[in-house]
Design a protein around this motif. Sequence first.
Motif, PDB file in Angstrom:
ATOM      1  N   ASN A   5       4.620  -0.556   4.791  1.00 49.75           N
ATOM      2  CA  ASN A   5       3.526  -0.482   3.828  1.00 49.75           C
ATOM      3  C   ASN A   5       3.336  -1.768   3.020  1.00 49.75           C
ATOM      4  O   ASN A   5       2.534  -1.802   2.096  1.00 49.75           O
ATOM      5  CB  ASN A   5       3.743   0.691   2.868  1.00 49.75           C
ATOM      6  N   ASP A  49      -5.244   2.860  -3.489  1.00 55.88           N
ATOM      7  CA  ASP A  49      -3.892   3.054  -2.978  1.00 55.88           C
ATOM      8  C   ASP A  49      -3.195   1.770  -2.580  1.00 55.88           C
ATOM      9  O   ASP A  49      -2.200   1.791  -1.863  1.00 55.88           O
ATOM     10  CB  ASP A  49      -3.918   4.002  -1.777  1.00 55.88           C
ATOM     11  N   ALA A  50      -3.711   0.612  -3.037  1.00 50.46           N
ATOM     12  CA  ALA A  50      -3.113  -0.647  -2.585  1.00 50.46           C
ATOM     13  C   ALA A  50      -3.481  -1.794  -3.520  1.00 50.46           C
ATOM     14  O   ALA A  50      -4.484  -1.752  -4.239  1.00 50.46           O
ATOM     15  CB  ALA A  50      -3.567  -0.971  -1.160  1.00 50.46           C
ATOM     16  N   SER A  73       0.824  -1.195   0.000  1.00 58.21           N
ATOM     17  CA  SER A  73       0.000   0.000   0.000  1.00 58.21           C
ATOM     18  C   SER A  73       0.864   1.253   0.000  1.00 58.21           C
ATOM     19  O   SER A  73       2.076   1.204   0.254  1.00 58.21           O
ATOM     20  CB  SER A  73      -0.910  -0.022   1.239  1.00 58.21           C
ATOM     21  N   LYS A  74       0.230   2.391  -0.243  1.00 53.82           N
ATOM     22  CA  LYS A  74       0.900   3.676  -0.124  1.00 53.82           C
ATOM     23  C   LYS A  74       0.841   4.199   1.308  1.00 53.82           C
ATOM     24  O   LYS A  74       1.319   5.292   1.589  1.00 53.82           O
ATOM     25  CB  LYS A  74       0.283   4.680  -1.090  1.00 53.82           C
ATOM     26  N   ARG A  75       0.238   3.413   2.195  1.00 55.80           N
ATOM     27  CA  ARG A  75       0.132   3.781   3.608  1.00 55.80           C
ATOM     28  C   ARG A  75       0.463   2.547   4.455  1.00 55.80           C
ATOM     29  O   ARG A  75       0.859   1.521   3.927  1.00 55.80           O
ATOM     30  CB  ARG A  75      -1.275   4.289   3.925  1.00 55.80           C
ATOM     31  N   LYS A  90       3.050  -4.119  -6.665  1.00 51.21           N
ATOM     32  CA  LYS A  90       3.428  -2.872  -6.021  1.00 51.21           C
ATOM     33  C   LYS A  90       2.147  -2.108  -5.708  1.00 51.21           C
ATOM     34  O   LYS A  90       1.051  -2.499  -6.128  1.00 51.21           O
ATOM     35  CB  LYS A  90       4.375  -2.074  -6.901  1.00 51.21           C
ATOM     36  N   ALA A  91       2.266  -1.032  -4.959  1.00 55.79           N
ATOM     37  CA  ALA A  91       1.072  -0.336  -4.497  1.00 55.79           C
ATOM     38  C   ALA A  91       0.230   0.194  -5.648  1.00 55.79           C
ATOM     39  O   ALA A  91      -0.993   0.325  -5.525  1.00 55.79           O
ATOM     40  CB  ALA A  91       1.458   0.804  -3.555  1.00 55.79           C
ATOM     41  N   ASP A  92       0.861   0.476  -6.781  1.00 60.48           N
ATOM     42  CA  ASP A  92       0.136   1.085  -7.894  1.00 60.48           C
ATOM     43  C   ASP A  92      -0.086   0.150  -9.071  1.00 60.48           C
ATOM     44  O   ASP A  92      -0.497   0.588 -10.150  1.00 60.48           O
ATOM     45  CB  ASP A  92       0.860   2.334  -8.374  1.00 60.48           C
TER      46      ASP A  92
END
Length: 475
Positions: free
Chosen positions: A69, A185-186, A9-11, A216-218
Amino acid sequence: MGGFFGTISKRECAPDLFYGTDYNSHLGTRRGGLSTYDSQKGFLRGIHSLENGYFRNRFEDELSKFTGNAGIGVISDTDAQPMLVNSHLGRFALVTVARVNNAEALMKKFLSEGMYLTEFSSGKINITELISLLIVKGKDFVEGIENVFREVKGSCSMLILTEDGIIAARDTWGRTPIAIGRKDDAMAVSSESTAFANLGFEPHSYLGPGEIVRLKADGIEQLRAPNPRKQVCSFLWIYYGFPTSCYDGRNVEESRFQCGKEMGQAEDIDVDCVCGVPDSGIGMAVGYAAGHGAPYMRTIAKYTPTWSRSFMPTNQSMRDLVAKMKLIHNTDMLNGRKVLFCDDSIVRGTQLRDNTRQLHDSGAKEVHMRISCPPLVFGCPFLNFSTSKTEMELITRRIIEKFEGDSDTNVEKYTDSTTPEYARMVDEIARQLNLDSLKFNTIETLVKSIGMPREDLCLHCFDGSSAFTLEEENK
């Protein structure tokens, strides 16, 4: 069997990782594990026994330590995992859903090459460590995973948490599923697609047999294309799968409903009601009631507050006791009625025999049983499907031995639902289990209910039809 979940995730990923892994709890009962990657703290790991508790209880109080993350989690019926590895490929954490029939041979090979294994806490070879050694023999992760595909006799799906994303690989024949989920975002990957909905992930895709991807997150990157043939375990739809999950696009509950509906429509039997044996027999029973035109009634229920499906002791006598204690018969609804029960399978027959006796004692006028799969005649050589040690634990093999003098004689006739031998075997099972009637689903109806081509399904435990893959593995 086992199941895993991973997310990047990006978080912070810990909440999604915690609940996503927990949604695989019905697939295993021995150990749970989590690992996250934090760019500042590195790899973090925790492993707990689940034999006397639940995944959530074991990890809830320490969840705050899993920062970062990206992370992977596993519910395992075998060894302690995740494994943490430092190698020429970099640092990584590994979880597997695997059965390695040639583990001893691989271990001896590694020892002869001067390598060693460290994880013997259970007194057995740690399969996940064995897989890690095969991976690090590759020049990169793809070649290492292909080593696993080539060397392992059985099956192995895996998640690898790296410093540069999560690598997911489905076993070479696709026997166990891997689903990909996505949100803004994930990305997530799971053995069970049911893990996605409440976490806000939308189903994205299913990995093909032997396919390798990096998350990857994106987004997602394919590292290895899928193999052309697959043999998905049909028992996922019959028993193991959670009702709201989908495997290769086919929903579990819909398949169970169709199994029951097909049987109900085909039968001319006078019963007062239909009941499902909790949990995996319920969907079939609802379908049978709809197809047959008989009311669905809960004449038997599972006491869920303390006897969940995910808690089962490893001792066989205690498993039998748990199976008995968690099901409660509704005497008022059974008394004087002709009841048809639906269940997923008959393995040893011990639990069903005891249940049938109790149902008659509770006042049932007649007890009929319908099984969503064909008779189990072969042990599974590909997955950790059951705790059976030999095929002689199967009630079918004991009956074949009784009739033929040898459990391996004329087996093919007992797997064919059109033969007199098959009919005699089913009648004998019904007699031994004190049932007024017993019928199993046919392979044809099972395949139709799942909704996939027959050649894409593993049906080995019913008719030995995956023998060609065994031959190829043994070359």
